[in-house]
Design a protein around this motif. Structure first.
Motif, PDB file in Angstrom:
ATOM      1  N   LEU A  26      73.363 -21.699  96.933  1.00  0.00           N
ATOM      2  CA  LEU A  26      72.749 -20.690  97.645  1.00  0.00           C
ATOM      3  C   LEU A  26      72.158 -19.466  96.555  1.00  0.00           C
ATOM      4  N   ASN A  27      72.559 -19.791  95.461  1.00  0.00           N
ATOM      5  CA  ASN A  27      71.768 -18.889  94.174  1.00  0.00           C
ATOM      6  C   ASN A  27      70.189 -19.413  94.080  1.00  0.00           C
ATOM      7  N   THR A  28      70.076 -20.708  94.105  1.00  0.00           N
ATOM      8  CA  THR A  28      68.834 -21.234  93.978  1.00  0.00           C
ATOM      9  C   THR A  28      67.963 -20.986  94.995  1.00  0.00           C
ATOM     10  N   LYS A  29      68.451 -20.988  96.352  1.00  0.00           N
ATOM     11  CA  LYS A  29      67.844 -20.038  97.485  1.00  0.00           C
ATOM     12  C   LYS A  29      67.397 -18.842  97.373  1.00  0.00           C
ATOM     13  N   LEU A  30      68.290 -18.072  96.868  1.00  0.00           N
ATOM     14  CA  LEU A  30      67.873 -16.633  96.692  1.00  0.00           C
ATOM     15  C   LEU A  30      67.069 -16.479  95.601  1.00  0.00           C
ATOM     16  N   ALA A  31      66.915 -17.218  94.372  1.00  0.00           N
ATOM     17  CA  ALA A  31      66.146 -17.047  93.274  1.00  0.00           C
ATOM     18  C   ALA A  31      64.542 -17.552  93.826  1.00  0.00           C
ATOM     19  N   LYS A  32      64.672 -18.577  94.830  1.00  0.00           N
ATOM     20  CA  LYS A  32      63.360 -18.827  95.283  1.00  0.00           C
ATOM     21  C   LYS A  32      62.531 -17.982  96.170  1.00  0.00           C
ATOM     22  N   LEU A  33      63.665 -17.171  96.966  1.00  0.00           N
ATOM     23  CA  LEU A  33      63.209 -16.212  98.126  1.00  0.00           C
ATOM     24  C   LEU A  33      62.608 -14.792  96.989  1.00  0.00           C
ATOM     25  N   ALA A  34      63.443 -14.489  95.963  1.00  0.00           N
ATOM     26  CA  ALA A  34      62.878 -13.518  95.067  1.00  0.00           C
ATOM     27  C   ALA A  34      61.493 -13.927  94.495  1.00  0.00           C
ATOM     28  N   ALA A  35      61.100 -15.293  93.969  1.00  0.00           N
ATOM     29  CA  ALA A  35      59.874 -15.384  93.748  1.00  0.00           C
ATOM     30  C   ALA A  35      58.894 -15.458  94.431  1.00  0.00           C
ATOM     31  N   GLU A  36      58.970 -15.514  96.012  1.00  0.00           N
ATOM     32  CA  GLU A  36      58.273 -15.180  96.789  1.00  0.00           C
ATOM     33  C   GLU A  36      57.764 -14.012  97.029  1.00  0.00           C
ATOM     34  N   VAL A  37      58.646 -13.084  96.932  1.00  0.00           N
ATOM     35  CA  VAL A  37      58.591 -11.547  97.126  1.00  0.00           C
ATOM     36  C   VAL A  37      57.732 -11.360  95.930  1.00  0.00           C
ATOM     37  N   ASP A 165      67.628 -18.404 107.070  1.00  0.00           N
ATOM     38  CA  ASP A 165      67.340 -19.153 108.225  1.00  0.00           C
ATOM     39  C   ASP A 165      66.776 -20.445 107.786  1.00  0.00           C
ATOM     40  N   ASP A 166      66.349 -21.590 108.554  1.00  0.00           N
ATOM     41  CA  ASP A 166      65.764 -22.518 107.972  1.00  0.00           C
ATOM     42  C   ASP A 166      64.631 -22.802 107.194  1.00  0.00           C
ATOM     43  N   GLY A 167      63.919 -21.770 107.065  1.00  0.00           N
ATOM     44  CA  GLY A 167      62.656 -21.274 106.356  1.00  0.00           C
ATOM     45  C   GLY A 167      63.263 -20.761 105.125  1.00  0.00           C
ATOM     46  N   GLY A 168      64.476 -20.507 104.741  1.00  0.00           N
ATOM     47  CA  GLY A 168      64.736 -20.068 103.514  1.00  0.00           C
ATOM     48  C   GLY A 168      64.734 -18.465 103.462  1.00  0.00           C
ATOM     49  N   ASN A 169      64.404 -17.798 104.565  1.00  0.00           N
ATOM     50  CA  ASN A 169      64.553 -16.292 104.554  1.00  0.00           C
ATOM     51  C   ASN A 169      65.654 -15.713 104.839  1.00  0.00           C
TER      52      ASN A 169
END
Length: 219
Positions: A26-37, A165-169
């Motif tokens: 879950l933390n990798t998902k959060l890190a990837k989302l942070a990278a997008e932002v 969600d399914d898109g990682g957001n």
């Protein structure tokens, strides 16, 4: 790392990684989302995997002929190549992961010491109601001890197994805005530190007394 120009200024760059080695973390998902932002807001992202920084257990007896593990060398290189770093760290038994602390210990042995005066933002994701926040408080301690400028507003994502969600957001719009706002505020601080440096040395005088070296606040 090549620096790029944005609105006439050199863009700020961010090392971003998860403190977990698990594939479905879950933390990798959060890190990837942070990278997008960060990318969306004009920052340069250096996204890394935790296994690149993995090190054997710290043992001072191994420090022969200035030896450092490859993982520590890589982490040091990536810290120094960027203006700041962002860690999304899991919480293990109310604290930080042992391998992350071990890596910090190894990297702290370099001279000059790489963490000093680098900016950091800490975040976490956890199925718990606390969102891994206790682990972040534990992680702050060694980083701040080493002189890292850890951003005050940490981000902890509670019930994280239901948050994406399914898109990682993030599903919750209010939470997503808070997450983005936290990152933007951190980016602004890093940019200000890079492009608009203020006075390097400051002190507070009390009752006309000059500060001693031990109590002087030096940036």
């Amino acid at each position: 790392m090549k620096e790029q120009q944005h609105n006439g200024q050199t863009q700020t760059s961010f090392l971003i990684f998860s403190g977990s080695m698990r594939d479905s973390s879950l933390n990798t998902k959060l890190a990837k989302l942070a990278a997008e932002v960060v990318r969306k807001k004009g920052g340069i992202v250096d996204f890394a995997s935790m296994d690149l920084f993995d090190c054997p257990s710290f043992n001072q007896d191994l420090e022969v002929d200035d030896y450092h593990p490859e993982g520590a060398e890589e982490f040091k290189k990536r810290i120094l190549a960027n203006d700041a770093f962002i860690i999304a760290s899991p919480e293990y038994n109310g604290s930080m992961p042992g391998n992350l602390k071990n890596i910090i210990d190894w990297v702290s042995r370099f001279r000059p010491q790489p963490f000093h005066q680098h900016h950091a933002l800490l975040m976490s994701a956890s199925p718990s109601m606390a969102g891994g926040n206790r682990g972040l408080w534990a992680l702050r301690v060694p980083l701040e001890h080493l002189g890292t400028r850890v951003y005050p507003d940490m981000f902890s994502l509670a019930t994280a197994h239901e948050a994406f969600d399914d898109g990682g957001n993030l599903k919750d719009e209010t939470l997503a805005k808070r997450f983005e706002g936290n990152l933007v505020a951190f980016m602004n601080q890093v940019e200000a530190s890079k492009h608009y440096p203020c006075i390097k040395k400051a002190w507070v005088e009390f009752l006309g007394e000059k500060p001693a070296k031990e109590t002087e606040r030096v940036e």
